[in-house]
Scaffold this active site. Structure first.
Site, PDB file in Angstrom:
ATOM      1  N   ASP A   1       0.846  -1.203   0.000  1.00  0.00           N
ATOM      2  CA  ASP A   1       0.000   0.000   0.000  1.00  0.00           C
ATOM      3  C   ASP A   1       0.881   1.252   0.000  1.00  0.00           C
ATOM      4  O   ASP A   1       0.601   2.224  -0.708  1.00  0.00           O
ATOM      5  CB  ASP A   1      -0.915  -0.014   1.230  1.00  0.00           C
TER       6      ASP A   1
ATOM      7  N   HIS B   1      -4.599  -3.273   6.610  1.00  0.00           N
ATOM      8  CA  HIS B   1      -4.400  -3.572   5.183  1.00  0.00           C
ATOM      9  C   HIS B   1      -5.750  -4.017   4.621  1.00  0.00           C
ATOM     10  O   HIS B   1      -6.029  -5.196   4.434  1.00  0.00           O
ATOM     11  CB  HIS B   1      -3.348  -4.663   4.977  1.00  0.00           C
TER      12      HIS B   1
HETATM   13  P1  NAX Z   1      -2.210 -18.270  -3.527  1.00  0.00           P
HETATM   14  O1  NAX Z   1      -3.556 -18.837  -3.312  1.00  0.00           O
HETATM   15  O2  NAX Z   1      -1.621 -18.249  -4.885  1.00  0.00           O
HETATM   16  O3  NAX Z   1      -1.176 -19.036  -2.578  1.00  0.00           O
HETATM   17  C1  NAX Z   1      -1.415 -19.275  -1.240  1.00  0.00           C
HETATM   18  C2  NAX Z   1      -0.685 -20.532  -0.854  1.00  0.00           C
HETATM   19  O4  NAX Z   1      -0.808 -20.707   0.543  1.00  0.00           O
HETATM   20  C3  NAX Z   1      -1.267 -21.800  -1.519  1.00  0.00           C
HETATM   21  O5  NAX Z   1      -0.235 -22.554  -2.124  1.00  0.00           O
HETATM   22  C4  NAX Z   1      -1.898 -22.542  -0.329  1.00  0.00           C
HETATM   23  O6  NAX Z   1      -1.868 -23.946  -0.496  1.00  0.00           O
HETATM   24  C5  NAX Z   1      -0.991 -22.075   0.799  1.00  0.00           C
HETATM   25  N1  NAX Z   1      -1.541 -22.289   2.139  1.00  0.00           N
HETATM   26  C6  NAX Z   1      -2.823 -22.229   2.554  1.00  0.00           C
HETATM   27  N2  NAX Z   1      -2.926 -22.540   3.840  1.00  0.00           N
HETATM   28  C7  NAX Z   1      -1.657 -22.770   4.277  1.00  0.00           C
HETATM   29  C8  NAX Z   1      -1.115 -23.160   5.523  1.00  0.00           C
HETATM   30  N3  NAX Z   1      -1.894 -23.342   6.589  1.00  0.00           N
HETATM   31  N4  NAX Z   1       0.218 -23.311   5.609  1.00  0.00           N
HETATM   32  C9  NAX Z   1       1.017 -23.135   4.549  1.00  0.00           C
HETATM   33  N5  NAX Z   1       0.556 -22.796   3.333  1.00  0.00           N
HETATM   34  C10 NAX Z   1      -0.769 -22.614   3.199  1.00  0.00           C
HETATM   35  O7  NAX Z   1      -2.254 -16.808  -2.884  1.00  0.00           O
HETATM   36  P2  NAX Z   1      -1.259 -15.593  -3.077  1.00  0.00           P
HETATM   37  O8  NAX Z   1      -1.693 -14.773  -4.235  1.00  0.00           O
HETATM   38  O9  NAX Z   1       0.139 -16.101  -3.063  1.00  0.00           O
HETATM   39  O10 NAX Z   1      -1.584 -14.719  -1.776  1.00  0.00           O
HETATM   40  C11 NAX Z   1      -1.255 -15.177  -0.490  1.00  0.00           C
HETATM   41  C12 NAX Z   1      -1.875 -14.292   0.571  1.00  0.00           C
HETATM   42  O11 NAX Z   1      -1.360 -12.975   0.505  1.00  0.00           O
HETATM   43  C13 NAX Z   1      -3.385 -14.138   0.483  1.00  0.00           C
HETATM   44  O12 NAX Z   1      -3.934 -14.257   1.784  1.00  0.00           O
HETATM   45  C14 NAX Z   1      -3.555 -12.720  -0.008  1.00  0.00           C
HETATM   46  O13 NAX Z   1      -4.802 -12.184   0.360  1.00  0.00           O
HETATM   47  C15 NAX Z   1      -2.412 -12.054   0.691  1.00  0.00           C
HETATM   48  N6  NAX Z   1      -1.992 -10.741   0.199  1.00  0.00           N
HETATM   49  C16 NAX Z   1      -1.613  -9.815   1.108  1.00  0.00           C
HETATM   50  C17 NAX Z   1      -1.103  -8.581   0.755  1.00  0.00           C
HETATM   51  C18 NAX Z   1      -0.680  -7.595   1.791  1.00  0.00           C
HETATM   52  O14 NAX Z   1      -0.304  -6.509   1.392  1.00  0.00           O
HETATM   53  N7  NAX Z   1      -0.695  -7.892   3.068  1.00  0.00           N
HETATM   54  C19 NAX Z   1      -1.014  -8.184  -0.660  1.00  0.00           C
HETATM   55  C20 NAX Z   1      -1.020  -9.345  -1.600  1.00  0.00           C
HETATM   56  C21 NAX Z   1      -1.949 -10.473  -1.239  1.00  0.00           C
HETATM   57  O15 NAX Z   1      -3.244 -10.145  -1.655  1.00  0.00           O
END
Ligand code: NAX
Length: 333
Positions: free
Chosen positions: A159, A187
């Site tokens: 952000d 966020h």
């Molecule tokens: P993806 O769905 O591509 O990847 C997430 C991965 O996490 C998957 O491989 C899934 O199997 C794994 N996962 C789920 N539960 C888990 C657990 N208990 N232990 C280990 N791995 C686990 O998502 P992606 O685009 O990579 O985004 C990941 C996260 O970042 C999401 O929650 C998203 O909302 C968040 N974000 C946060 C941002 C921020 O600024 N704070 C910005 C970017 C993003 O939107």
């Protein structure tokens, strides 16, 4: 060469990790002389995908990457960590209510916090990215009582970078010429991107952002909405959420923790509020302006806050309080 450090990335088979791992492994975050052992945690069904990620990292033939450990086990993933980047979380599925999503994430971050407590170094630096990032970070910190709360932070750097770039584009200067924007709060779309203390370097002379932009209505309206809604705009266009820019922001955030912020500049990160800064209630992970030295952050205190800013800072705090109060009811479940 220094001893290798152990760095965990969770959600390692996901799309942010795919943009992130190469930068970490080639030394962009912890330094060009710092060998790394990368530990990659994901859930069991994703292990075959993770194998492919491991193969690609091996094929990069990187000098600093001493070892790569893919796993679905917390006792392996969290062992002796120097840094933990918690990206994986439960995504919102069709028809899922906010409360159910929060409950699923409390379970994940409670478990990972407990694993940090049990297996990681007490000096570990923990960055929470998975959403809802602020509240997930708070839950992890609460579940690791012997690790200082100051070691936990959540990502609002994306952000921050978005706000910086919007101002830079408006002024026709590179983003490096814009400093000290602030993201306050959550966020989420209630975050408050604040440019009242932002400075813009226009052809060698530093100007306050409002003077440089010369459009108060834009700064108080469209600019704020654009930054708040940027994640949704990227999803609409790309049909996928921000990944490249999120990975870059994670690198910026962790590099600043490791090596400090430049003199006279501050950045934004979600950190533990002890109730002593800017009237933000205690026991929240709230995004503040911070400066970092010797791997410790300090909130930049004493910035003037006008009524416009005050109301927006309070609104995002209110949302975080509500989220926390719901989340803690799931802690005992
Ligand atoms: P993806 O769905 O591509 O990847 C997430 C991965 O996490 C998957 O491989 C899934 O199997 C794994 N996962 C789920 N539960 C888990 C657990 N208990 N232990 C280990 N791995 C686990 O998502 P992606 O685009 O990579 O985004 C990941 C996260 O970042 C999401 O929650 C998203 O909302 C968040 N974000 C946060 C941002 C921020 O600024 N704070 C910005 C970017 C993003 O939107």
């Amino acid at each position: 060469m220094a001893e290798p450090i152990r760095v965990l990335v969770t959600g390692a088979a996901g799309q942010i990790a795919y943009s992130l791992l190469f930068s970490i492994a080639k030394g962009d975050v912890f330094g060009k002389d710092q060998p790394i052992i990368l530990i990659l945690l994901d859930i069991s069904p994703m292990l075959p995908v993770l194998e492919g990620v491991v193969m690609e990292l091996q094929d990069c033939a990187l000098p600093l990457l001493n070892d790569i450990i893919p796993t679905d086990k917390e006792e392996v993933g969290f062992k002796d960590l120097d840094a933990a980047i918690l990206v994986g979380s439960m995504p919102r599925k069709d028809g899922m209510e906010r409360k159910d999503l929060l409950k699923a994430n409390v379970a994940i971050f409670k478990s990972q916090g407990a694993a940090l407590e049990k297996y990681a170094k007490k000096t570990v630096k923990v960055l929470v990215v998975g959403n809802p990032a602020n509240t997930n970070c708070l839950i992890a910190a609460k579940s690791a009582p012997s690790i200082p709360k100051e070691n936990f932070s959540c990502l609002t750097r994306l952000d921050h970078n978005r706000a910086r770039s919007q101002v830079a584009m408006r002024c026709g200067v590179p983003a490096t010429q814009v400093k000290n924007v602030i993201i306050w709060g959550n966020h989420s779309s209630t975050q408050y991107p604040d440019v009242h203390h932002c400075m813009v370097n226009m052809s060698g002379s530093e100007q306050a952002c409002f003077e440089a932009v010369k459009d108060d209505a834009w700064l108080k309206g469209e600019f704020i909405a654009t930054v708040q809604q940027r994640g949704a705009a990227v999803i609409k266009a790309r049909k996928l959420s921000s990944a490249m820019s999120a990975a870059k922001a994670i690198c910026d955030h962790m590099r600043d923790i490791w090596t400090g912020t430049p003199d006279g500049e501050f950045t934004s990160m979600g950190v533990y509020s002890s109730g002593n800064s800017y009237g933000v209630p205690e026991d929240l992970i709230y995004s503040f302006p911070v400066q970092i030295k010797n791997k410790s952050w300090k909130i930049v205190d004493g910035l003037a806050i006008n009524d416009f800013s005050r109301s927006k800072m309070d609104a995002t705090a209110t949302e975080l309080i509500e989220e926390r109060d719901t989340a803690v009811t799931f802690l005992g479940v």
